[in-house]
Write a protein that holds these residues in place. Structure first.
Motif, mmCIF file in Angstrom:
data_model
loop_
_atom_site.group_PDB
_atom_site.id
_atom_site.type_symbol
_atom_site.label_atom_id
_atom_site.label_comp_id
_atom_site.label_asym_id
_atom_site.label_seq_id
_atom_site.Cartn_x
_atom_site.Cartn_y
_atom_site.Cartn_z
ATOM 1 N N PHE A 305 0.891 -1.165 0.000
ATOM 2 C CA PHE A 305 0.000 0.000 0.000
ATOM 3 C C PHE A 305 0.922 1.206 0.000
ATOM 4 C CE2 PHE A 305 -3.471 2.350 2.687
ATOM 5 C CZ PHE A 305 -3.736 3.162 1.597
ATOM 6 N N ARG A 306 1.031 1.830 -1.180
ATOM 7 C CA ARG A 306 1.883 3.016 -1.283
ATOM 8 C C ARG A 306 1.143 4.180 -0.628
ATOM 9 N NH1 ARG A 306 2.765 0.867 -6.751
ATOM 10 N NH2 ARG A 306 4.981 0.529 -7.095
ATOM 11 N N THR A 307 1.829 4.937 0.206
ATOM 12 C CA THR A 307 1.124 5.990 0.949
ATOM 13 C C THR A 307 1.440 7.398 0.426
ATOM 14 O OG1 THR A 307 2.901 5.928 2.599
ATOM 15 C CG2 THR A 307 0.926 4.641 3.063
ATOM 16 N N ILE A 440 13.398 -5.175 -0.256
ATOM 17 C CA ILE A 440 14.719 -5.485 -0.797
ATOM 18 C C ILE A 440 14.759 -4.856 -2.180
ATOM 19 C CG2 ILE A 440 16.317 -7.334 -1.440
ATOM 20 C CD1 ILE A 440 15.739 -7.286 1.574
ATOM 21 N N GLU A 441 15.446 -3.706 -2.256
ATOM 22 C CA GLU A 441 15.411 -2.929 -3.498
ATOM 23 C C GLU A 441 16.801 -2.593 -4.015
ATOM 24 O OE1 GLU A 441 11.749 -0.397 -3.815
ATOM 25 O OE2 GLU A 441 12.433 0.237 -1.844
ATOM 26 N N THR A 442 17.816 -3.013 -3.250
ATOM 27 C CA THR A 442 19.184 -2.724 -3.701
ATOM 28 C C THR A 442 19.975 -4.033 -3.659
ATOM 29 O OG1 THR A 442 20.031 -2.330 -1.473
ATOM 30 C CG2 THR A 442 19.109 -0.428 -2.620
ATOM 31 N N THR A 463 11.111 -5.010 -6.977
ATOM 32 C CA THR A 463 11.934 -5.309 -8.170
ATOM 33 C C THR A 463 12.123 -4.100 -9.075
ATOM 34 O OG1 THR A 463 9.955 -6.126 -9.265
ATOM 35 C CG2 THR A 463 11.390 -7.766 -8.221
ATOM 36 N N ASN A 464 11.202 -3.128 -9.020
ATOM 37 C CA ASN A 464 11.378 -1.951 -9.893
ATOM 38 C C ASN A 464 12.723 -1.283 -9.593
ATOM 39 O OD1 ASN A 464 8.768 -2.513 -10.571
ATOM 40 N ND2 ASN A 464 7.882 -0.873 -9.339
ATOM 41 N N ASP A 465 12.975 -1.112 -8.302
ATOM 42 C CA ASP A 465 14.254 -0.498 -7.924
ATOM 43 C C ASP A 465 15.393 -1.507 -7.951
ATOM 44 O OD1 ASP A 465 13.957 2.311 -7.475
ATOM 45 O OD2 ASP A 465 12.570 1.807 -5.873
ATOM 46 N N ASP A 474 18.654 3.589 -15.095
ATOM 47 C CA ASP A 474 17.603 4.448 -14.555
ATOM 48 C C ASP A 474 16.241 3.938 -15.032
ATOM 49 O OD1 ASP A 474 15.782 6.462 -14.109
ATOM 50 O OD2 ASP A 474 17.082 8.084 -14.819
ATOM 51 N N ARG A 475 15.360 3.606 -14.081
ATOM 52 C CA ARG A 475 14.073 3.024 -14.464
ATOM 53 C C ARG A 475 13.166 3.998 -15.187
ATOM 54 N NH1 ARG A 475 11.168 2.361 -8.491
ATOM 55 N NH2 ARG A 475 9.186 2.687 -9.511
ATOM 56 N N THR A 476 13.500 5.301 -15.130
ATOM 57 C CA THR A 476 12.643 6.291 -15.778
ATOM 58 C C THR A 476 13.214 6.764 -17.121
ATOM 59 O OG1 THR A 476 13.753 8.150 -14.704
ATOM 60 C CG2 THR A 476 11.905 7.163 -13.519
HETATM 61 C C1 PEP Z 1 9.711 -1.229 -6.356
HETATM 62 O O1 PEP Z 1 10.718 -0.521 -6.366
HETATM 63 O O2 PEP Z 1 9.639 -2.332 -6.938
HETATM 64 C C2 PEP Z 1 8.502 -0.788 -5.668
HETATM 65 C C3 PEP Z 1 7.470 -1.583 -5.526
HETATM 66 O O3 PEP Z 1 8.477 0.484 -5.216
HETATM 67 P P1 PEP Z 1 8.249 1.777 -6.143
HETATM 68 O O4 PEP Z 1 7.908 1.288 -7.520
HETATM 69 O O5 PEP Z 1 7.145 2.542 -5.507
HETATM 70 O O6 PEP Z 1 9.572 2.430 -6.055
#
Ligand code: PEP
Ligand code: MG
Length: 592
Positions: A305-307, A440-442, A463-465, A474-476
């Motif tokens: 749940f993103r706040t 776990i993003e790194t 996993t996005n990060d 860079d994901r963007t």
């Molecule tokens: C992610 O990084 O995978 C994640 C769920 O967070 P956000 O996309 O909000 O950075």
């Protein structure tokens, strides 16, 4: 002469911004900022008149925005309505107002010319970044600029997007005011050259359930009005002028999604999953009111749940009671299932106006996620108190973004202790034993998962990060989209390590990044031993249908082989084979 584009499908890989898949006819949405004639004023009296006109135009714009905000609140909700707040804030911003007035007074410019100049200056200043949050602000600025200039120049309102039904809105970029008024019955999808999932208009598109793909580069130049186009808002893939193969693929996919949806609400079918294959499926929520839809689509709790919706466009920090109500609403939708609430994940691509964000050369490697906690204790203390109170109504758990080390978890645990003691003193009911987990993003967190495990109650793979930081992509950045690959063997290995640590230490490992919501990604995660997947509510039926259709042993074998593959192409081939006849390009994340 026949048009070469007519029968040759053109595939563009962009980014997913609003889930769903649709086919329609291209409708170019051209909105532009009006041209301002170059004029100056003569004399003080004329200058005063221009100052007066400027103030009147700002008042008028404020009125229009308030109407739009009110309509959006009625139609979609209070959070969506708040998307117009940044523009309302700009109308009071001294940088905008006083700057323009100075040009009217000192440079004797007309109100329109002075305002245009000022806005150009601000645009120039803000443009020196690729920061999506700032770019979105820039987009808001353009929206406001054309509104105010339209008034000052007395132009008819050209911004209404009239459309026949079955159209796909194609544009360089869109604005919140354009999207807020779209009718999902007529506009079946959106495809834009720029923008991101966090763009204000994209949030509205998700709320309206209009599929959208963004970051499609020169999509406007590559399409013509009336041309057929397929938009996959779940993968970001767009097909212009689809041929028979692409059309058949689209139809197949659409009917599969329909079947999966049907299965999700079919009580007979829901008992059909083999015992060996019990992957838990939870939902990702960006807004509290998505909880209802998630529940209808069979979510077994909320995995993320993103706040951040609580801080979008806000002038002040959100209060404890307001937050408590939002968290409680979601807990009430899932009274007996876990609801993982992520504390504000600020920085990187999201920083609210009320916190002074320092300039960052490299925001994605800057002050973000859990790192912000130590600097903003009041903000997080308030949030933690609201969460502890809401936890009385369900199995609420606290999730920390961007954790790299044990020390960061300890900072939050100390804040939690303060939150408990504050609540105890006030006598407000709260729950004491709320679980705390780390995202776990790194790569550091993944490699060190065994050191983190004793300090947390669960892990959730962001996993996005994780993909972004593992591959240094860079994901963007749309130009690097082809390199952003969740199926890269290096990513798969890290995921496998975390899953193993979870098994060995007995703590739950879930995955909540976009990867879990794409068929090939879900198969890889399940095969690597991640037993809880959290996906956008829209993808729940599809992922459930897919997992049920493939024995877990096959997925394990495929994932193990993919992880050992020498190249990502090989890894992808292995997973495609595991998916059998269902393997089509749309199944893979971010791939053309
Ligand atoms: C992610 O990084 O995978 C994640 C769920 O967070 P956000 O996309 O909000 O950075
Ligand atoms: Mg993240």
């Amino acid at each position: 002469m026949s048009d070469p584009l007519e029968n040759t499908p053109v595939v563009i890989a962009g980014f997913p911004a609003s889930e769903g898949i649709a086919k329609g006819r291209v409708h170019h949405v051209a909105w532009s900022v009006p041209q301002v004639p170059s004029r100056t004023t003569a004399g003080k009296k004329a200058g005063n008149r221009e100052l007066e006109r400027f103030r009147a135009a700002l008042d008028w714009a404020r009125g229009r925005l308030e109407v739009l905000k009110g309509e959006t609140e009625t139609r979609l909700g209070v959070v969506e309505a708040r998307i117009f707040d940044p523009q309302l804030l700009m109308l009071d911003d001294p940088e905008v107002v006083e700057g323009t007035q100075r040009y009217i007074r000192e440079n004797r410019l007309t109100a329109a010319r002075a305002f245009e100049w000022r806005m150009l200056e601000l645009k120039e200043r803000w443009s020196r970044t690729t920061h999506p949050m700032v770019l979105d602000r820039l987009n808001d600025l353009q929206d406001l600029k054309s509104r105010v200039l339209g008034r000052l120049l007395d132009l008819p309102n050209p911004r209404h997007m009239e459309s026949a039904s079955g159209v796909v809105a194609v544009a360089r970029n869109l604005t919140p005011s354009l999207v807020a008024r779209l009718e999902p019955d007529r506009v079946v999808a959106i495809a834009t050259g720029e923008g991101s999932r966090t763009s204000h208009w994209a949030i509205l598109a998700r709320s309206l359930q209009i599929p959208a793909a963004v970051g499609l580069g020169h999509i406007v130049d590559r399409t013509r009005d009336g041309q057929t186009i397929i938009v996959n808002g779940s993968s970001g893939r767009v097909v212009i002028a689809p041929d028979a193969d692409e059309t058949e693929r689209f139809e197949r996919r659409r009917s599969a999604i329909r079947d999966w949806r049907q299965a999700a609400v079919d009580p007979v079918d829901s008992a059909a999953a083999p015992e060996s294959h019990q992957i838990t499926l939870r939902a990702n929520l960006d807004l509290p009111r998505e909880a209802g839809r998630a529940k209808e689509h069979g979510a077994e709790g909320v995995g993320l749940f993103r706040t951040e919706f609580l801080v979008v466009g806000r002038r002040e920090m959100p209060g404890e009671d307001e937050q408590y109500r939002a968290y409680r609403a979601v807990a009430r939708s899932f009274p007996a299932q876990p609801v993982l609430i992520r504390i504000f994940d600020l920085g990187g691509d999201k920083f609210p106006v009320f916190l002074r964000a320092p300039f960052e050369e490299n925001p994605l490697l800057g002050r973000r996620g859990v790192r912000v906690c130590a600097d903003e204790p009041e903000l997080f203390l308030t949030q933690l108190k609201a969460i502890l109170r809401a936890a009385v109504h369900g199995d609420i758990r606290i999730m920390l973004p961007m954790v790299n080390s044990v020390g960061e978890v300890e900072v939050v645990r100390e804040l939690l202790e303060t939150a408990r003691s504050d609540l105890r003193q006030t006598g407000i009911p709260f729950r004491d034993d709320v679980k705390v987990g780390a995202m776990i993003e790194t790569p550091a967190a993944a490699l060190n998962a065994d050191c983190l495990a004793p300090h947390v109650d669960f892990f959730s793979l962001g996993t996005n990060d994780l993909v972004q930081y593992t591959l240094a992509v860079d994901r963007t950045n749309t130009r690097l989209a082809h390199l952003y690959d969740p199926l890269h063997p290096a990513v798969l290995r890290l995921i496998s390590m975390v899953a193993r640590t979870g098994r060995e230490t007995g703590i739950e490992v879930s995955a909540c990044g976009e990867m879990a919501g794409r068929p090939a990604g879900a198969v890889a995660l399940a095969g690597l031993g991640v037993e809880v997947l959290s996906v956008a509510w829209h993808s729940l039926p599809e992922i459930r249908g897919l997992l049920r259709g493939h024995p877990i042993e096959d997925l394990r074998a495929a994932a193990a082989a993919a992880m050992e593959a020498a190249t990502r192409a090989q890894a992808r081939r292995i997973l495609a084979e595991a998916l059998g006849g269902m393997a089509d390009p749309g199944l893979f994340p971010f791939e053309s």
